[in-house]
Write an enzyme that holds these catalytic residues in place. Structure first.
Site, mmCIF file in Angstrom:
data_model
loop_
_atom_site.group_PDB
_atom_site.id
_atom_site.type_symbol
_atom_site.label_atom_id
_atom_site.label_comp_id
_atom_site.label_asym_id
_atom_site.label_seq_id
_atom_site.Cartn_x
_atom_site.Cartn_y
_atom_site.Cartn_z
ATOM 1 N N LYS A 127 0.796 -1.155 -0.114
ATOM 2 C CA LYS A 127 -0.071 -0.017 -0.028
ATOM 3 C C LYS A 127 0.816 1.336 0.075
ATOM 4 O O LYS A 127 2.052 1.203 0.307
ATOM 5 C CB LYS A 127 -0.928 -0.085 1.220
ATOM 6 C CG LYS A 127 -2.251 0.720 1.034
ATOM 7 C CD LYS A 127 -3.387 -0.062 0.152
ATOM 8 C CE LYS A 127 -4.518 0.823 -0.028
ATOM 9 N NZ LYS A 127 -5.655 0.118 -0.632
ATOM 10 N N ASP A 167 -6.971 4.414 -4.722
ATOM 11 C CA ASP A 167 -7.548 4.418 -3.361
ATOM 12 C C ASP A 167 -8.369 5.849 -3.131
ATOM 13 O O ASP A 167 -8.624 6.532 -4.058
ATOM 14 C CB ASP A 167 -6.668 3.914 -2.219
ATOM 15 C CG ASP A 167 -7.218 3.399 -1.091
ATOM 16 O OD1 ASP A 167 -7.719 2.318 -1.143
ATOM 17 O OD2 ASP A 167 -7.437 4.334 -0.054
#
Length: 446
Positions: A127, A167
């Site tokens: 991430k 995201d």
């Protein structure tokens, strides 16, 4: 439950990662679930599999300088945490939001390990992101930031190494700017990002995937209660990509979404929200959800966005952000007759809220399973890039449904195997853990 193992793991995590409360929360949930697995399979404990999983393989933090439209130099911080590559290249989104710090990225990356394993595709967990806020910025400011961000990030990623996606705060515009900069700096055209535009290597259904996948997963939860979406009243928090396309699929399957939200508040429209209006406000005008009420008579706006969970519903889909739904909200949902909750955002329910759902027999689909459709379709985009193919919308959607069914089946089977029948939280953690653990054992201590 052997609390000694859990206490040991949490002591390790908290001492090494002080102040990173979201990361601590994510690790504790997994540790509580897989405790029984580690006790049963001594090799997992002996080789310290969970202890190795909670330590990222690589943490990258860097400066992102850029110039705003007034000529002022701005400085943000960029992150990429490459957590685990046991089953494939690191895969996980980039989040641009003022709340981003290392602990948020680590919580998201840790969750991604198990989520990606559940998709049945060969992708590891990672991430990244930045504390940059794209809200209120011009397209040129966003472009300059993305170019500066990618100028550093490109050193650490690649189509077979680490493949970021979008995201919160990172949509098609941001992906395009970053892909362009990567291509310019590296002089290579490859599938290094997913969520790309269709005319430069993107995949059909990727935009819809997380929302669609969420609904497909909850469909299985409803089927286990001998019901379906027909006539169901649904509340969804958020009004971004996940919420919009979950709404679309719910409507297609006969349900009615009556509430959506953003950080300014929530709207209620008992007739069912007008998705065309929401899409225009959010995807085109980048406006606020309260504007919905200006053109939809009978709808109402409420400025406390967390109050959305007091709206009576049959199904709730928290799809905004982490820890948005607490125990009080969970109790309100249960009291008002909610029969199923599926997490569209990453860890949107607090541990106390999850406990309420489980104790009140509200079917609960955890994020790492229920919202896996986005990264699953990212993996399908990677496959198309590797093969140089473009699949049809119907083909990708069919593969997405198959994957979400497989995710559900794995969760149920793992929960049943370890005597936690119906607990999809434990099932998701155990199934994902075992797949990654076995790959780590096969590859030695690396």
């Amino acid at each position: 439950m052997n609390s000694q193992f859990i206490d040991y793991v949490m002591g390790l995590v908290e001492s090494r990662n002080p102040g990173e409360i979201e990361f601590h929360q994510a690790v504790k949930e997994v540790a509580e679930s897989v405790n029984v697995v580690v006790q049963k399979h001594s090799e997992y404990g002996k080789l310290k599999i969970l202890e190795r999983m909670i330590e990222p393989e690589r943490q990258i933090m860097f400066r992102v300088p850029w110039v705003d439209d007034s000529g002022e130099v701005q400085v943000n911080r960029g992150f990429r945490v490459e957590f685990n590559s046991a089953i494939g290249p690191y895969k996980g989104g980039l989040r641009f939001h003022p709340s981003v710090y290392l602990g948020i990225i680590k919580f998201l990356g840790f969750e991604q390990i198990f989520k990606n394993a559940l998709t049945t595709t060969p992708i590891g967990g990672g991430k990244g992101g930045s504390d940059f806020d794209p809200k209120g910025k011009s397209d040129m400011e966003v472009m300059r930031f993305c170019q500066s961000f990618m100028t550093e990030l490109q050193r650490h990623i690649g189509a077979n190494t680490d493949v970021p996606a979008g995201d919160i705060g990172v949509g098609g515009r941001e992906i395009g700017y970053m892909f362009g900069q990567y291509k310019k700096v590296k002089n290579v055209f490859e599938g290094v990002l997913t969520g790309k535009g269709l005319n430069y290597g993107g995949s059909l259904v990727r935009t819809e995937a997380t929302g669609y996948g969420l609904v497909y997963f909850v469909t299985r939860m409803l089927q286990d209660q001998n019901t379906d979406w027909n006539g169901k009243k649904v509340v969804i928090s958020g009004s971004g990509n996940v919420a919009i396309y979950a709404t679309q699929k719910v409507h297609e399957l006969g349900g009615k979404v009556v509430a959506l939200s953003d950080s300014g508040g929530y709207i209620v429209d008992e007739k069912g929200v007008n998705l065309d209006t929401i899409k225009r406000i959010k995807e085109v005008e980048r406006g606020r959800i309260k504007e919905y009420c200006d053109e939809n008579p009978g709808s109402s706006f409420h400025d406390n966005w967390q109050g959305i969970w007091t709206v009576p519903c049959d199904v709730a889909l928290p799809s905004a952000t982490q820890n948005e739904l607490d125990a009080k909200a969970a109790q309100a949902l249960a009291k008002n007759g909610c029969i199923a909750v599926g997490e569209g955002a990453n860890m949107p329910s607090t541990p106390e809220a999850v406990d309420v759902f489980l104790s009140e027999n509200v079917a609960f689909g955890p994020a790492k399973a229920a919202n896996a459709g986005g990264v699953a379709t990212s993996a399908l985009e990677m496959s198309q890039n590797w093969m140089g193919l473009n699949w049809t919308f119907e083909e990708v959607d069919h593969r997405l449904q198959m994957i979400m069914n497989a995710v559900y089946d794995q969760c149920v089977a793992a929960a049943d195997e370890y005597g936690m029948n119906g607990n999809l939280v434990a099932g998701a953690n155990i199934a994902g853990f075992c797949k990654v653990a076995d790959a780590m054992i096969a590859q030695g201590v690396v």
